[in-house]
Design a protein around this motif. Structure first.
Motif, PDB file in Angstrom:
ATOM      1  N   VAL A 217       0.826  -1.210   0.000  1.00  0.00           N
ATOM      2  CA  VAL A 217       0.000   0.000   0.000  1.00  0.00           C
ATOM      3  C   VAL A 217       0.862   1.262   0.000  1.00  0.00           C
ATOM      4  CG1 VAL A 217      -1.758   1.297   1.288  1.00  0.00           C
ATOM      5  CG2 VAL A 217      -1.922  -1.178   1.108  1.00  0.00           C
ATOM      6  N   GLY A 218       2.065   1.168   0.580  1.00  0.00           N
ATOM      7  CA  GLY A 218       2.936   2.333   0.627  1.00  0.00           C
ATOM      8  C   GLY A 218       2.784   3.151   1.886  1.00  0.00           C
ATOM      9  N   LEU A 219       2.227   2.559   2.925  1.00  0.00           N
ATOM     10  CA  LEU A 219       2.062   3.206   4.222  1.00  0.00           C
ATOM     11  C   LEU A 219       2.537   2.242   5.296  1.00  0.00           C
ATOM     12  CD1 LEU A 219      -1.566   4.612   3.859  1.00  0.00           C
ATOM     13  CD2 LEU A 219       0.508   5.984   3.899  1.00  0.00           C
ATOM     14  N   LYS A 220       3.062   2.775   6.388  1.00  0.00           N
ATOM     15  CA  LYS A 220       3.441   1.907   7.489  1.00  0.00           C
ATOM     16  C   LYS A 220       2.193   1.578   8.295  1.00  0.00           C
ATOM     17  CE  LYS A 220       6.503   1.367  11.442  1.00  0.00           C
ATOM     18  NZ  LYS A 220       7.544   1.989  12.300  1.00  0.00           N
ATOM     19  N   LEU A 221       1.679   0.387   8.106  1.00  0.00           N
ATOM     20  CA  LEU A 221       0.424  -0.006   8.740  1.00  0.00           C
ATOM     21  C   LEU A 221       0.660  -0.864   9.970  1.00  0.00           C
ATOM     22  CD1 LEU A 221      -1.764  -0.943   5.646  1.00  0.00           C
ATOM     23  CD2 LEU A 221      -1.803   1.168   6.973  1.00  0.00           C
ATOM     24  N   VAL A 222      -0.047  -0.534  11.019  1.00  0.00           N
ATOM     25  CA  VAL A 222      -0.078  -1.343  12.232  1.00  0.00           C
ATOM     26  C   VAL A 222      -1.526  -1.745  12.449  1.00  0.00           C
ATOM     27  CG1 VAL A 222       0.292  -1.381  14.715  1.00  0.00           C
ATOM     28  CG2 VAL A 222       1.908  -0.176  13.247  1.00  0.00           C
ATOM     29  N   ALA A 223      -1.788  -3.042  12.512  1.00  0.00           N
ATOM     30  CA  ALA A 223      -3.163  -3.502  12.719  1.00  0.00           C
ATOM     31  C   ALA A 223      -3.624  -3.083  14.116  1.00  0.00           C
ATOM     32  CB  ALA A 223      -3.236  -5.021  12.572  1.00  0.00           C
ATOM     33  N   PRO A 224      -4.619  -2.219  14.230  1.00  0.00           N
ATOM     34  CA  PRO A 224      -5.067  -1.768  15.543  1.00  0.00           C
ATOM     35  C   PRO A 224      -5.526  -2.921  16.428  1.00  0.00           C
ATOM     36  CG  PRO A 224      -5.973  -0.380  13.815  1.00  0.00           C
ATOM     37  CD  PRO A 224      -5.367  -1.562  13.134  1.00  0.00           C
ATOM     38  N   ASP A 225      -5.263  -2.795  17.713  1.00  0.00           N
ATOM     39  CA  ASP A 225      -5.724  -3.771  18.697  1.00  0.00           C
ATOM     40  C   ASP A 225      -7.087  -3.304  19.198  1.00  0.00           C
ATOM     41  OD1 ASP A 225      -6.240  -5.450  20.783  1.00  0.00           O
ATOM     42  OD2 ASP A 225      -4.330  -5.151  21.820  1.00  0.00           O
ATOM     43  N   LEU A 226      -8.136  -4.006  18.810  1.00  0.00           N
ATOM     44  CA  LEU A 226      -9.500  -3.601  19.160  1.00  0.00           C
ATOM     45  C   LEU A 226     -10.135  -4.539  20.189  1.00  0.00           C
ATOM     46  CD1 LEU A 226     -10.793  -2.657  15.584  1.00  0.00           C
ATOM     47  CD2 LEU A 226      -9.797  -1.154  17.320  1.00  0.00           C
ATOM     48  N   THR A 227      -9.293  -5.249  20.952  1.00  0.00           N
ATOM     49  CA  THR A 227      -9.839  -6.175  21.950  1.00  0.00           C
ATOM     50  C   THR A 227     -10.636  -5.439  23.018  1.00  0.00           C
ATOM     51  OG1 THR A 227      -7.700  -6.085  23.124  1.00  0.00           O
ATOM     52  CG2 THR A 227      -8.064  -7.929  21.609  1.00  0.00           C
ATOM     53  N   ALA A 228     -10.229  -4.226  23.335  1.00  0.00           N
ATOM     54  CA  ALA A 228     -10.969  -3.444  24.331  1.00  0.00           C
ATOM     55  C   ALA A 228     -12.364  -3.111  23.832  1.00  0.00           C
ATOM     56  CB  ALA A 228     -10.203  -2.163  24.673  1.00  0.00           C
ATOM     57  N   ASN A 229     -12.549  -3.126  22.524  1.00  0.00           N
ATOM     58  CA  ASN A 229     -13.856  -2.862  21.930  1.00  0.00           C
ATOM     59  C   ASN A 229     -14.620  -4.145  21.635  1.00  0.00           C
ATOM     60  OD1 ASN A 229     -11.758  -0.686  20.512  1.00  0.00           O
ATOM     61  ND2 ASN A 229     -13.595   0.248  21.356  1.00  0.00           N
ATOM     62  N   GLY A 230     -14.017  -5.276  22.017  1.00  0.00           N
ATOM     63  CA  GLY A 230     -14.693  -6.562  21.829  1.00  0.00           C
ATOM     64  C   GLY A 230     -14.405  -7.253  20.514  1.00  0.00           C
ATOM     65  N   PHE A 231     -13.417  -6.776  19.757  1.00  0.00           N
ATOM     66  CA  PHE A 231     -13.139  -7.350  18.440  1.00  0.00           C
ATOM     67  C   PHE A 231     -11.722  -7.896  18.354  1.00  0.00           C
ATOM     68  CE2 PHE A 231     -16.762  -4.674  17.576  1.00  0.00           C
ATOM     69  CZ  PHE A 231     -17.486  -5.400  16.638  1.00  0.00           C
ATOM     70  N   GLN A 232     -11.614  -9.067  17.743  1.00  0.00           N
ATOM     71  CA  GLN A 232     -10.330  -9.706  17.521  1.00  0.00           C
ATOM     72  C   GLN A 232      -9.992  -9.674  16.029  1.00  0.00           C
ATOM     73  OE1 GLN A 232      -8.391 -10.836  19.964  1.00  0.00           O
ATOM     74  NE2 GLN A 232      -9.893 -10.450  21.592  1.00  0.00           N
ATOM     75  N   LEU A 233      -8.718  -9.518  15.722  1.00  0.00           N
ATOM     76  CA  LEU A 233      -8.278  -9.487  14.334  1.00  0.00           C
ATOM     77  C   LEU A 233      -8.425 -10.870  13.700  1.00  0.00           C
ATOM     78  CD1 LEU A 233      -6.839  -7.874  12.028  1.00  0.00           C
ATOM     79  CD2 LEU A 233      -4.671  -8.723  12.977  1.00  0.00           C
ATOM     80  N   VAL A 234      -9.090 -10.916  12.530  1.00  0.00           N
ATOM     81  CA  VAL A 234      -9.228 -12.159  11.769  1.00  0.00           C
ATOM     82  C   VAL A 234      -8.068 -12.296  10.787  1.00  0.00           C
ATOM     83  CG1 VAL A 234     -10.657 -13.443  10.121  1.00  0.00           C
ATOM     84  CG2 VAL A 234     -11.739 -12.133  11.973  1.00  0.00           C
ATOM     85  N   GLY A 235      -7.701 -11.180  10.166  1.00  0.00           N
ATOM     86  CA  GLY A 235      -6.626 -11.164   9.183  1.00  0.00           C
ATOM     87  C   GLY A 235      -6.827 -10.015   8.221  1.00  0.00           C
ATOM     88  N   GLY A 236      -6.187 -10.090   7.061  1.00  0.00           N
ATOM     89  CA  GLY A 236      -6.317  -8.991   6.111  1.00  0.00           C
ATOM     90  C   GLY A 236      -6.078  -9.440   4.693  1.00  0.00           C
ATOM     91  N   ARG A 237      -6.301  -8.521   3.768  1.00  0.00           N
ATOM     92  CA  ARG A 237      -6.081  -8.795   2.352  1.00  0.00           C
ATOM     93  C   ARG A 237      -5.754  -7.496   1.630  1.00  0.00           C
ATOM     94  NH1 ARG A 237      -9.054 -11.326  -0.960  1.00  0.00           N
ATOM     95  NH2 ARG A 237      -9.938 -12.869   0.459  1.00  0.00           N
TER      96      ARG A 237
END
Length: 263
Positions: A158-178
């Motif tokens: 993509v050309g950006l330094k991406l960090v997958a946000p940690d949303l566990t405090a909001n009740g969501f777990q990372l599944v993955g990406g594409r």
């Protein structure tokens, strides 16, 4: 051989089989003389094939009469937020898959050709969410179990330094990406899920010179996007959560993405 000035409109006509036969040789010569337009034609062709592939499971199904009536202007559209057009893009995709794209495009006056940047971002994000959030086995290309590779791969593409946000405090777990196309650029899509199976997605792309933020909704019972465009990138959080809850999740994701981009 017919000689005239060609434009992007002719690319669409050629792809839809509507370019007059006696203009084809001149059109091909024009493409060869204009590498940018030739590349654009190739992208449009790839997009068409991607849409056909995405809707391969419904190619043999008839388009619902209600949807045809809405698209053709024979029935009123209810519960649509003013300015929302993504559902028309989805309808176009269905008609494209069944061979009716040319007539539909003309019938709505070329909708989507000159949308504001924030509308395009939200529409792309919602369209991606509708397709992939419903997938059970192939929703992502790289799973959360390989998070480090996922972040590095998407950042490089993509050309950006991406960090997958940690949303566990909001009740969501990372599944993955594409990785996804986003007009002439590329986009990263990160998918999250809560313990009830509710999914939200994060859509991030570069190549944005706009500065904007807001909420973009489709039909009343459809997904909505909380988006922002800033500092050369665009991002949208998409889901069918209550607006207030989605806004809280988006704020958390936004803060973490900014911190990642600045690090």
């Amino acid at each position: 051989m017919i000689r005239r000035d060609f434009s992007e409109r002719d690319i669409h006509m050629a792809l839809d089989g509507e370019l007059p036969a006696d203009e084809r040789a001149a059109y091909d010569a024009w493409l060869d003389a204009n590498p940018e337009m030739k590349a654009r034609s190739a992208r449009f062709t790839a997009d068409r094939e991607a849409l056909r592939s995405a809707f391969a499971g419904v190619l043999d199904e008839s388009v619902p009469a209600r949807l045809r009536k809405v698209v053709l202007g024979e029935a009123p559209v209810k519960a649509v937020v003013p300015g929302s057009r993504w559902w028309l893009a989805a309808a176009a995709a269905v008609l494209l898959a069944t061979g009716g794209f040319g007539g539909y495009f003309a019938g709505v006056g070329g909708i989507g050709q000159e949308d504001p940047a924030e509308d395009r971002l939200a529409e792309q994000a919602i369209a991606a969410h509708v397709i992939y959030a419903a997938e059970k086995r192939h929703a992502v290309e790289v799973p959360a179990s390989d998070k480090d590779h996922l972040q590095t791969w998407l950042s490089n593409r993509v050309g950006l330094k991406l960090v997958a946000p940690d949303l566990t405090a909001n009740g969501f777990q990372l599944v993955g990406g594409r990785l996804l196309p986003a007009g002439e650029a590329k986009a990263a899509m990160l998918l999250y899920e809560d313990d009830k199976g509710e999914r939200i997605s994060l859509f991030v792309t570069a190549e944005s010179a706009e500065n904007a933020k807001g909420t973009y909704a489709s039909a009343q019972d459809g997904p909505q996007a909380v988006y922002w465009l800033d500092k050369g990138y665009g991002c949208a959080v998409v889901g069918s959560l209550p607006r207030e809850q989605l806004a809280v999740v988006a704020k958390s994701a936004y803060g973490q993405l900014l911190a990642g981009l600045a690090s």
